[in-house]
Motif scaffolding. Structure first.
Motif, PDB file in Angstrom:
ATOM      1  N   GLY A 140     -10.891   5.657   0.439  1.00  0.00           N
ATOM      2  CA  GLY A 140     -10.236   4.629  -0.451  1.00  0.00           C
ATOM      3  C   GLY A 140     -11.540   3.789  -1.144  1.00  0.00           C
ATOM      4  O   GLY A 140     -12.518   4.412  -1.294  1.00  0.00           O
ATOM      5  N   LEU A 173      -8.704   2.039   3.000  1.00  0.00           N
ATOM      6  CA  LEU A 173      -8.006   2.062   1.637  1.00  0.00           C
ATOM      7  C   LEU A 173      -8.264   0.890   0.731  1.00  0.00           C
ATOM      8  O   LEU A 173      -8.768   1.035  -0.413  1.00  0.00           O
ATOM      9  CB  LEU A 173      -6.668   2.500   1.650  1.00  0.00           C
ATOM     10  CG  LEU A 173      -5.801   2.216   0.253  1.00  0.00           C
ATOM     11  CD1 LEU A 173      -6.132   3.497  -0.541  1.00  0.00           C
ATOM     12  CD2 LEU A 173      -4.281   2.363   0.701  1.00  0.00           C
ATOM     13  N   MET A 174      -8.116  -0.273   1.494  1.00  0.00           N
ATOM     14  CA  MET A 174      -8.061  -1.646   0.557  1.00  0.00           C
ATOM     15  C   MET A 174      -9.758  -1.663   0.325  1.00  0.00           C
ATOM     16  O   MET A 174      -9.974  -2.733  -0.445  1.00  0.00           O
ATOM     17  CB  MET A 174      -7.363  -2.631   1.121  1.00  0.00           C
ATOM     18  CG  MET A 174      -5.886  -2.576   1.324  1.00  0.00           C
ATOM     19  SD  MET A 174      -5.117  -3.818   1.910  1.00  0.00           S
ATOM     20  CE  MET A 174      -4.775  -3.457   3.531  1.00  0.00           C
ATOM     21  N   ASP A 182      -5.325   1.785   6.265  1.00  0.00           N
ATOM     22  CA  ASP A 182      -4.966   0.988   5.196  1.00  0.00           C
ATOM     23  C   ASP A 182      -6.226  -0.079   5.038  1.00  0.00           C
ATOM     24  O   ASP A 182      -6.574  -0.529   3.785  1.00  0.00           O
ATOM     25  CB  ASP A 182      -3.858  -0.154   5.561  1.00  0.00           C
ATOM     26  CG  ASP A 182      -2.530   0.401   5.277  1.00  0.00           C
ATOM     27  OD1 ASP A 182      -2.399   1.574   4.456  1.00  0.00           O
ATOM     28  OD2 ASP A 182      -1.591   0.071   5.422  1.00  0.00           O
ATOM     29  N   ARG A 241      -2.553   2.583  -5.085  1.00  0.00           N
ATOM     30  CA  ARG A 241      -2.467   2.874  -3.572  1.00  0.00           C
ATOM     31  C   ARG A 241      -2.662   1.601  -2.829  1.00  0.00           C
ATOM     32  O   ARG A 241      -2.015   1.438  -1.585  1.00  0.00           O
ATOM     33  CB  ARG A 241      -3.188   4.257  -3.100  1.00  0.00           C
ATOM     34  CG  ARG A 241      -2.501   5.460  -3.573  1.00  0.00           C
ATOM     35  CD  ARG A 241      -3.038   6.721  -2.885  1.00  0.00           C
ATOM     36  NE  ARG A 241      -3.040   6.297  -1.311  1.00  0.00           N
ATOM     37  CZ  ARG A 241      -3.970   6.687  -0.478  1.00  0.00           C
ATOM     38  NH1 ARG A 241      -4.924   7.543  -1.041  1.00  0.00           N
ATOM     39  NH2 ARG A 241      -3.933   6.474   0.727  1.00  0.00           N
ATOM     40  N   ALA A 242      -3.595   1.060  -3.255  1.00  0.00           N
ATOM     41  CA  ALA A 242      -4.034  -0.204  -2.507  1.00  0.00           C
ATOM     42  C   ALA A 242      -3.253  -1.538  -2.817  1.00  0.00           C
ATOM     43  O   ALA A 242      -3.742  -2.744  -2.325  1.00  0.00           O
ATOM     44  CB  ALA A 242      -5.634  -0.510  -2.674  1.00  0.00           C
ATOM     45  N   GLY A 243      -2.271  -1.379  -3.494  1.00  0.00           N
ATOM     46  CA  GLY A 243      -1.306  -2.778  -3.825  1.00  0.00           C
ATOM     47  C   GLY A 243      -2.265  -3.772  -4.670  1.00  0.00           C
ATOM     48  O   GLY A 243      -1.872  -4.873  -4.402  1.00  0.00           O
ATOM     49  N   LYS A 272       1.137   5.746   0.761  1.00  0.00           N
ATOM     50  CA  LYS A 272       0.480   6.736   1.448  1.00  0.00           C
ATOM     51  C   LYS A 272       0.290   7.805   0.493  1.00  0.00           C
ATOM     52  O   LYS A 272      -0.797   8.525   0.436  1.00  0.00           O
ATOM     53  CB  LYS A 272       1.267   7.264   2.756  1.00  0.00           C
ATOM     54  CG  LYS A 272       0.834   6.144   3.746  1.00  0.00           C
ATOM     55  CD  LYS A 272       1.389   7.157   5.069  1.00  0.00           C
ATOM     56  CE  LYS A 272       1.898   6.433   6.353  1.00  0.00           C
ATOM     57  NZ  LYS A 272       3.080   5.518   5.735  1.00  0.00           N
ATOM     58  N   THR A 330       0.764  -1.151   0.108  1.00  0.00           N
ATOM     59  CA  THR A 330       0.104   0.030   0.071  1.00  0.00           C
ATOM     60  C   THR A 330       0.852   1.270   0.164  1.00  0.00           C
ATOM     61  O   THR A 330       1.995   1.373   0.595  1.00  0.00           O
ATOM     62  CB  THR A 330      -0.821   0.046   1.279  1.00  0.00           C
ATOM     63  OG1 THR A 330      -0.174  -0.009   2.408  1.00  0.00           O
ATOM     64  CG2 THR A 330      -1.948  -1.082   1.111  1.00  0.00           C
TER      65      THR A 330
END
Ligand code: P5A
Length: 434
Positions: free
Chosen positions: A335, A392-393, A389, A28-30, A12, A10
């Motif tokens: 997110g 975000l995910m 996180d 951003r969330a990988g 920032k 992830t």
């Protein structure tokens, strides 16, 4: 998955190259990493979403009797010469040569290949109608790949192909597909609007694009408010007679939609409430009759022994584009907000005090109960980082495990979509999430 040992990088910071929300959030969330312009690697969490989308598409295509198969990505140029599209397709086609100087290409679509396979083995009207599909990577050397996976060069498509004896059979197949598409998108938590479209390089004279509504969508759309109320749940339409199908089809296409408000003012007159929005094309279907079967010499013996040239259609869903499109439709400032049906994990388990015996035990027990369908945030990180996180995910549920609750046998459940929080007994977590 245990976050401490996952490739889930992830970020920032907002990556500079991303112009739209879904692209920013996917990086951003990988979920993905770009490996070359318009070409992406799917990291574990992103790949789970891609697979979930493919699963829904597969289930709904199977439900209307479409047969799954798998054609290769590499095709011989010769097939495209037979249809007349080899030169016409232009620089979007990635052309290759093997060591024997044989001309090949990385398939941008599969009309030619399926027609070739079909003509080799189907010989009689008795074997028709048939519908086939595969979910396979495509390559189109787009002039301007952009918006991440939404307009990539390599992308995953579900493409289906129908073969019928005549026009009316082909239209029935087309309608079945339309309904299947409405169900597919509904299951993904988005509203899809079928819109009459240009058929472009695929050809033909009947074509619909499926546009999902998202405030940040690429194109402006005008549509009948009636679309918002329609329900295409699985089961509602399956096993219906042709008559029922016809009734539903009329109900579905009567409401009017267009990309141009002035498109046809007469049609708008019958619309009770006109809506305006923005949308993203996630599917496109075509009826093109004998455009490929004729030049490629596909014929079957008809009832009276004469040669019949089958009527065909093709039906595409942008499987990888949908990952971005669904994020455009479902996100906020913090997110992604995944619809339950496609989320990479049902829930995230947030251990607020890693190393605390009671918290660790509760988290491990919960993690085991989810049998791989939860992401366990077992990192040595501050609570704030874990909360951010998880938001975000975009996991549909967050299970927050802290020392105070642990002592009372309780955890906090947060629903990502609404922000609602509630304390629940440990024993009730799974039942609550379902
Ligand atoms: C229909 C199936 C076809 O190719 N032949 C087989 C027909 N149609 S289409 O409209 O060109 O593509 C179908 C869907 O694929 C997605 N798509 C893309 N996704 C990501 N990046 C791209 N460059 C891209 N091009 C097309 C779209 O969702 C489109 O509706």
């Amino acid at each position: 998955m245990r976050l401490s040992r996952s490739l889930l990088p992830t970020l920032k910071e907002t990556p500079a190259e991303a112009q739209i929300a879904s692209h920013r959030l996917m990086l951003r969330a990988g979920l993905v990493r770009q490996t070359a312009s318009g070409i992406y690697a799917w990291l574990p969490a992103g790949y789970r979403v891609l697979q979930n989308i493919a699963r829904i598409v597969r289930e709904e295509q199977d439900a209307i009797g479409t047969q799954e198969m798998l054609m290769p990505t590499i095709q011989p140029a010769e097939l495209w010469r037979q249809s007349g599209r080899y030169d016409a397709y232009g620089p979007e086609m990635l052309r290759l040569k093997d060591r024997h100087e044989r001309e090949l290409l990385y398939g941008p679509t599969n009309e030619e290949m399926i027609t070739d396979i079909f003509r080799q083995s189907v010989k009689s009207y008795r074997e028709l109608p048939q519908m086939l599909y595969h979910i396979q990577w495509k390559f189109r050397d787009e002039v301007r790949p952009r918006f991440g996976v939404m307009r990539g060069r390599e992308f995953l498509m579900k493409d289906a192909y129908s073969f019928d004896l005549d026009y009316s059979g082909a239209v029935a197949s087309y309608r079945k597909m339309m309904l299947s598409y409405m169900r597919i998108f509904q299951r993904m938590g988005v509203k899809a609007i079928p819109m009459e479209a240009e058929s472009g390089p695929i050809g033909g004279n009947l074509s619909h694009e499926f546009i999902i509504l998202a405030p940040t969508g690429e194109s402006e759309v005008f549509y009948d408010a009636a679309f918002e109320a329609m329900d295409f749940s699985s089961g509602t339409f399956s096993h219906t007679s042709d008559e029922d199908l016809e009734r539903f089809f009329v109900q579905m296409t009567t409401p009017y939609a267009a990309t141009d408000e002035k498109h046809d003012t007469a049609a708008w007159a019958s619309v009770a409430e006109k809506r305006q929005g923005r949308g993203i094309e996630v599917g496109h279907i075509f009826y093109f009759g004998t455009k490929y079967s004729e030049p490629m010499g596909l014929t079957v013996a008809g009832r009276d022994g004469s040669k019949v040239v089958p009527h065909m259609g093709s039906y595409g869903v942008g499987v990888s584009r949908l990952v971005g499109a669904l994020i455009e439709a479902h996100h906020d400032d913090a997110g992604i907000i995944w619809p339950d049906s496609v989320a990479p994990f049902k829930a995230a388990i947030l251990n607020l005090k890693q190393g605390d015996a009671a918290c660790d035990k509760i988290c491990e027990d919960l993690y085991a109960q989810f049998a791989g369908n939860a992401l366990y945030d077992d990192r040595e990180e501050r609570a704030g980082v874990k909360f951010a996180d998880a938001d975000l995910m975009g996991h549909p549920w967050q299970i927050v495990v802290g020392p105070r609750g642990a002592a009372a046998g309780k955890v906090e459940l947060k629903r990502r979509a609404t922000g609602e929080r509630q304390d629940v007994d440990l024993a009730g977590v799974l039942a609550r999430i379902g």
